[in-house]
Design a protein around this motif. Structure first.
Motif, PDB file in Angstrom:
ATOM      1  N   GLY A 261       0.791  -1.232   0.000  1.00  0.00           N
ATOM      2  CA  GLY A 261       0.000   0.000   0.000  1.00  0.00           C
ATOM      3  C   GLY A 261       0.818   1.274   0.000  1.00  0.00           C
ATOM      4  O   GLY A 261       0.311   2.328   0.386  1.00  0.00           O
ATOM      5  N   GLY A 262       2.066   1.201  -0.438  1.00  0.00           N
ATOM      6  CA  GLY A 262       2.879   2.398  -0.529  1.00  0.00           C
ATOM      7  C   GLY A 262       3.554   2.794   0.760  1.00  0.00           C
ATOM      8  O   GLY A 262       3.999   3.936   0.893  1.00  0.00           O
ATOM      9  N   ALA A 263       3.667   1.875   1.703  1.00  0.00           N
ATOM     10  CA  ALA A 263       4.337   2.202   2.960  1.00  0.00           C
ATOM     11  C   ALA A 263       5.823   2.457   2.741  1.00  0.00           C
ATOM     12  O   ALA A 263       6.416   3.301   3.412  1.00  0.00           O
ATOM     13  CB  ALA A 263       4.144   1.066   3.970  1.00  0.00           C
ATOM     14  N   PHE A 264       6.436   1.748   1.786  1.00  0.00           N
ATOM     15  CA  PHE A 264       7.872   1.866   1.554  1.00  0.00           C
ATOM     16  C   PHE A 264       8.208   2.388   0.158  1.00  0.00           C
ATOM     17  O   PHE A 264       9.361   2.368  -0.248  1.00  0.00           O
ATOM     18  CB  PHE A 264       8.552   0.516   1.781  1.00  0.00           C
ATOM     19  N   TYR A 265       7.194   2.827  -0.565  1.00  0.00           N
ATOM     20  CA  TYR A 265       7.410   3.387  -1.897  1.00  0.00           C
ATOM     21  C   TYR A 265       6.191   4.216  -2.274  1.00  0.00           C
ATOM     22  O   TYR A 265       5.147   4.142  -1.605  1.00  0.00           O
ATOM     23  CB  TYR A 265       7.630   2.282  -2.933  1.00  0.00           C
ATOM     24  N   SER A 266       6.321   5.006  -3.310  1.00  0.00           N
ATOM     25  CA  SER A 266       5.185   5.742  -3.844  1.00  0.00           C
ATOM     26  C   SER A 266       4.568   4.943  -4.978  1.00  0.00           C
ATOM     27  O   SER A 266       5.293   4.397  -5.822  1.00  0.00           O
ATOM     28  CB  SER A 266       5.632   7.113  -4.359  1.00  0.00           C
ATOM     29  N   ILE A 267       3.250   4.857  -5.028  1.00  0.00           N
ATOM     30  CA  ILE A 267       2.619   4.087  -6.102  1.00  0.00           C
ATOM     31  C   ILE A 267       2.837   4.764  -7.454  1.00  0.00           C
ATOM     32  O   ILE A 267       2.633   4.145  -8.496  1.00  0.00           O
ATOM     33  CB  ILE A 267       1.116   3.854  -5.847  1.00  0.00           C
ATOM     34  N   ASP A 268       3.263   6.049  -7.448  1.00  0.00           N
ATOM     35  CA  ASP A 268       3.601   6.713  -8.709  1.00  0.00           C
ATOM     36  C   ASP A 268       4.805   6.061  -9.371  1.00  0.00           C
ATOM     37  O   ASP A 268       5.036   6.249 -10.570  1.00  0.00           O
ATOM     38  CB  ASP A 268       3.905   8.195  -8.461  1.00  0.00           C
TER      39      ASP A 268
END
Length: 256
Positions: free
Chosen positions: A185-192
């Motif tokens: 869910g984007g805790a460790f990265y951006s979904i972009d």
């Protein structure tokens, strides 16, 4: 309209908080140690290759995700075991027969679980400052998301505790659903950073909205708008309250 049974709420709340003091190593030390390991693995190993995400230092970028991961897991686990253990030991009937309403029972158990989750979240935030330069652009929104998320997922955990008929069922949702969704869910990265169609698929992950709103309160950047994140949190809280209201009204898995 009857008066609120404050002594009853306080008695349950105090008992739940006392359980945390008896298991301080498990309740406090373990999340802090886990956070340190995350910083060593993600902050050092990955951060050395990916210096910034969205203009934010990668080590600092993952701080909101780490706090959110702790909020979800701690809120669910504390609230679920809080109500499941009385069911397991058959002392739940004493709570149900006491002069305290279902709403007051929920307030006491969920309030204690949310308090613990918020405390863990703040401890992780303080721990993070020893590793990376953390800045909070919108402290009011940060606290609002911290408390709302802790309350919402403590309600969800309380619901799981009522539903579960065994310790195995108690662990299914946090370990097989919530934790994987948090990592995706984007805790460790951006979904972009994801290519299509995975970026669109990620928008169906509810944790994306939690992490995005919380990260925005820190750095002013997020994968989705603040309004959408807030609407999701409040909507999920309303859904949990509706289900819990039905459970107490029907006695679902609370009364024989």
């Amino acid at each position: 309209m009857s008066a609120i049974n404050l002594p009853g709420i306080w008695a349950i709340y105090r008992a739940e908080m006392a359980r945390t003091r008896r298991t301080v190593l498990q309740s406090v030390a373990t999340p802090v140690l886990t956070t340190v390991l995350y910083f060593i693995v993600f902050g050092t190993a990955i951060g050395s290759r990916m210096h910034q995400v969205g203009g934010v230092n990668y080590g600092a970028f993952i701080v909101p995700g780490l706090i959110m991961l702790a909020l979800l897991t701690q809120g669910i686990s504390n609230a679920s075991i809080g109500i499941y253990f009385p069911k397991f030991t058959r002392t739940i009937f004493e709570v149900l027969s006491a002069p305290i309403s279902g709403i007051e029972v929920v307030v006491a158990y969920v309030g204690a679980a949310a308090t613990k989750a918020v405390m863990i979240g703040l401890i992780i935030l303080v721990t993070a400052t020893f590793f990376v330069p953390v800045r909070i652009m919108h402290p009011g929104w940060m606290l609002a998301f911290l408390v709302l998320t802790a309350l919402t997922f403590s309600l969800f955990g309380f619901l799981i505790g009522i539903w579960a008929n065994s310790f195995e069922q108690l662990a299914i949702v946090p370990s097989l659903i919530v934790t994987p969704l948090t990592f995706l869910g984007g805790a460790f990265y951006s979904i972009d950073m994801l290519p299509q169609p995975w970026r669109t698929v990620s928008l169906f992950n509810p944790v994306v909205y939690l992490v995005s709103g919380f990260r925005w309160s820190f750095y002013g950047v997020g994968d989705v708008s603040l309004a959408v994140s807030l609407i999701f949190v409040l909507g999920f809280m309303a859904l949990c309250l509706a289900v819990l209201s039905w459970m107490f009204r029907t006695g679902y898995r609370l009364k024989p």
